[in-house]
Design a protein around this motif. Structure first.
Motif, short mmCIF file in Angstrom:
data_model
loop_
_atom_site.label_atom_id
_atom_site.label_comp_id
_atom_site.label_asym_id
_atom_site.label_seq_id
_atom_site.Cartn_x
_atom_site.Cartn_y
_atom_site.Cartn_z
N GLU A 224 -4.11 11.49 -15.20
CA GLU A 224 -3.77 10.70 -14.03
C GLU A 224 -2.65 11.39 -13.27
O GLU A 224 -1.68 11.86 -13.87
CB GLU A 224 -3.34 9.29 -14.44
CG GLU A 224 -3.18 8.33 -13.26
CD GLU A 224 -2.94 6.90 -13.71
OE1 GLU A 224 -1.99 6.27 -13.21
OE2 GLU A 224 -3.71 6.43 -14.58
N ARG A 254 -11.35 8.82 -9.56
CA ARG A 254 -11.05 7.51 -9.00
C ARG A 254 -9.67 7.57 -8.36
O ARG A 254 -8.80 8.31 -8.81
CB ARG A 254 -11.08 6.43 -10.08
CG ARG A 254 -12.47 6.14 -10.62
CD ARG A 254 -12.48 4.89 -11.49
NE ARG A 254 -11.71 5.07 -12.71
CZ ARG A 254 -11.25 4.07 -13.46
NH1 ARG A 254 -11.45 2.82 -13.07
NH2 ARG A 254 -10.58 4.31 -14.56
N ARG A 256 -6.29 5.27 -6.58
CA ARG A 256 -5.61 3.97 -6.53
C ARG A 256 -5.03 3.73 -5.14
O ARG A 256 -4.29 4.57 -4.61
CB ARG A 256 -4.49 3.94 -7.56
CG ARG A 256 -3.80 2.58 -7.70
CD ARG A 256 -2.60 2.70 -8.63
NE ARG A 256 -1.57 3.54 -8.03
CZ ARG A 256 -0.54 4.06 -8.72
NH1 ARG A 256 -0.43 3.85 -10.01
NH2 ARG A 256 0.37 4.80 -8.10
N THR A 257 -5.36 2.60 -4.54
CA THR A 257 -4.81 2.26 -3.24
C THR A 257 -3.39 1.73 -3.40
O THR A 257 -2.94 1.43 -4.52
CB THR A 257 -5.66 1.20 -2.53
OG1 THR A 257 -5.60 -0.01 -3.27
CG2 THR A 257 -7.12 1.67 -2.42
N GLY A 260 -2.86 -1.23 -5.51
CA GLY A 260 -3.09 -1.14 -6.95
C GLY A 260 -4.53 -1.22 -7.38
O GLY A 260 -4.83 -1.30 -8.58
N VAL A 261 -5.48 -1.20 -6.44
CA VAL A 261 -6.90 -1.29 -6.76
C VAL A 261 -7.48 0.12 -6.90
O VAL A 261 -7.19 1.00 -6.06
CB VAL A 261 -7.66 -2.07 -5.67
CG1 VAL A 261 -9.16 -2.12 -5.99
CG2 VAL A 261 -7.09 -3.47 -5.54
N TRP A 262 -8.29 0.33 -7.93
CA TRP A 262 -8.90 1.64 -8.16
C TRP A 262 -10.30 1.68 -7.54
O TRP A 262 -11.09 0.77 -7.73
CB TRP A 262 -8.98 1.95 -9.65
CG TRP A 262 -7.64 2.24 -10.25
CD1 TRP A 262 -6.77 1.34 -10.77
CD2 TRP A 262 -7.02 3.52 -10.37
NE1 TRP A 262 -5.63 1.97 -11.22
CE2 TRP A 262 -5.76 3.32 -10.99
CE3 TRP A 262 -7.39 4.82 -10.03
CZ2 TRP A 262 -4.89 4.36 -11.27
CZ3 TRP A 262 -6.53 5.87 -10.30
CH2 TRP A 262 -5.29 5.64 -10.91
N HIS A 263 -10.56 2.76 -6.79
CA HIS A 263 -11.86 2.96 -6.14
C HIS A 263 -12.47 4.28 -6.60
O HIS A 263 -11.76 5.26 -6.85
CB HIS A 263 -11.70 3.01 -4.61
CG HIS A 263 -11.32 1.70 -3.99
ND1 HIS A 263 -12.26 0.83 -3.45
CD2 HIS A 263 -10.12 1.10 -3.81
CE1 HIS A 263 -11.63 -0.24 -2.98
NE2 HIS A 263 -10.34 -0.09 -3.18
N VAL A 287 -5.26 6.70 -0.80
CA VAL A 287 -4.84 6.45 -2.18
C VAL A 287 -3.49 7.12 -2.42
O VAL A 287 -3.10 8.06 -1.71
CB VAL A 287 -5.88 6.96 -3.19
CG1 VAL A 287 -7.19 6.19 -3.06
CG2 VAL A 287 -6.13 8.46 -3.01
N ARG A 291 -7.19 9.53 -10.72
CA ARG A 291 -7.52 9.76 -12.14
C ARG A 291 -8.75 10.64 -12.23
O ARG A 291 -9.79 10.35 -11.63
CB ARG A 291 -7.76 8.43 -12.85
CG ARG A 291 -8.25 8.61 -14.28
CD ARG A 291 -8.26 7.31 -15.04
NE ARG A 291 -9.20 7.34 -16.14
CZ ARG A 291 -9.23 6.47 -17.14
NH1 ARG A 291 -8.34 5.48 -17.16
NH2 ARG A 291 -10.12 6.54 -18.10
#
Length: 330
Positions: A224, A254, A256-257, A260-263, A287, A291
């Motif tokens: 990460e 992936r 992280r915005t 805190g949301v992972w896309h 982001v 990761r």
């Protein structure tokens, strides 16, 4: 193996030679050369090696002082940085290490900032010190009192690049150590450090990448990375150069915005050994962390994440470069 001097805080060493750090001056290097201070690997020792000046050490060593004073080495960092930790490594110096050291830094406006007051150190030890100063510095000055030898000087911190340079470049590698990216988590560091993924330039061997142990379970490995700032990534580069028989079979990304949301940025994708892969990511959200998941294990030479900082990301770069405000200063 990972360099054992790395403190638990996880900030990268921005003085290391392979990132661009250099020892630009020392008042004395009678026994051992100053540039050894910033060599990227841990020091080594061979008890049988002697040169014309005496015992050969993998470090910087000055002559015995016969008058009052101190010895000094000046290290230019690879990039101006806010220093969080220092490691004064005296490995293998047992009867010839300095009893005390001090470190200060040169600010971007030419002001000197104390990073470490005169402090005792132990011989044959990685002496780690936390730093409270939050002004970015471009070089550090190591003072050893009165003389002796130091194997390595590690300067751990966050890069504070020039926002105008980032603006001029447009699309930049926002995972780069030079811009302020750093590894924040990793499942396996068995063979080499994941920080190698973020170094500048191409890897020159498999040893200059990140490689995990062989998995004997159903899991997979991951790393990460906190980006230099919030950014919209356009192209991801996954480079398996030099990994001929131990590249991951597949990898995915992936992001992280700020909320805190992972896309998903890159779905799990097949990789080819010894190849530099470039993937256009398309329409993805901004982001601030990424990761990388590799399946099931193996190694990569480099990870590049080319993108443009957002307005909030650029503001963060400006704030980092400017240093603390009066209310931030204790």
């Amino acid at each position: 193996m990972t360099d054992p001097t790395t403190p638990s805080s996880g900030w990268p060493d921005l003085a290391r030679r392979d990132l661009g750090g250099a020892v630009v001056w020392a008042n004395d290097e009678a026994f051992a050369a100053r540039q050894n201070l910033v060599a990227p690997g841990p020091p080594v020792f061979d008890p049988t090696t002697f040169g014309p000046n005496g015992k050969v050490y993998d470090g910087w060593e000055t002559r015995r002082r016969r008058e009052p004073g101190e010895d000094v080495a000046v290290v230019r960092l690879a990039v101006p940085a806010i220093v969080h930790d220092l490691a004064v490594d005296t490995s293998f110096f047992t009867g010839n290490y300095p009893p005390e050291v001090a470190v200060d830094g040169l600010g971007l406006d030419g002001t000197r900032h104390e990073l470490l007051a005169v402090s005792p150190v132990k011989g044959d030890t990685v002496n780690v010190f936390a730093v409270r100063c939050r002004y970015p510095v471009s070089e550090v000055r190591l003072r050893i009192l009165p003389d002796g030898g130091v194997a390595r000087l590690r300067v751990y911190g966050q890069a504070a690049p020039d926002p105008a340079l980032v603006d001029a470049l447009g699309v930049v590698d926002v995972a780069s150590l030079e811009l302020g990216g750093r590894v924040t988590d990793c499942s396996d560091r068995f063979y080499s450090s994941p920080e190698n993924l973020l170094l500048p330039g191409p890897a020159r061997s498999m040893g200059e990448g990140w490689e995990t142990a062989r998995r004997r379970d159903d899991g997979h490995d991951r790393v990460e990375i906190a980006l230099a700032c919030e950014a919209t990534i356009a192209v991801a580069e996954l480079d398996t150069s030099w990994f001929l028989h131990n590249a991951p079979a597949r990898a995915g990304l992936r992001g992280r915005t700020a909320g805190g949301v992972w896309h998903e940025l890159l779905p799990r994708t097949d990789l080819t050994p010894d190849t530099r892969h470039r993937f256009v990511l398309g329409d993805v959200p901004p982001v601030d962390a990424v990761r990388l998941d590799i399946h099931p294990d193996g190694g990569l030479a480099r990870l590049r994440l080319h993108g443009r900082p957002t307005a909030a990301g650029r503001a963060a770069l400006v704030a980092r470069r400017s240093g603390p405000t009066p209310e931030d200063t204790p």
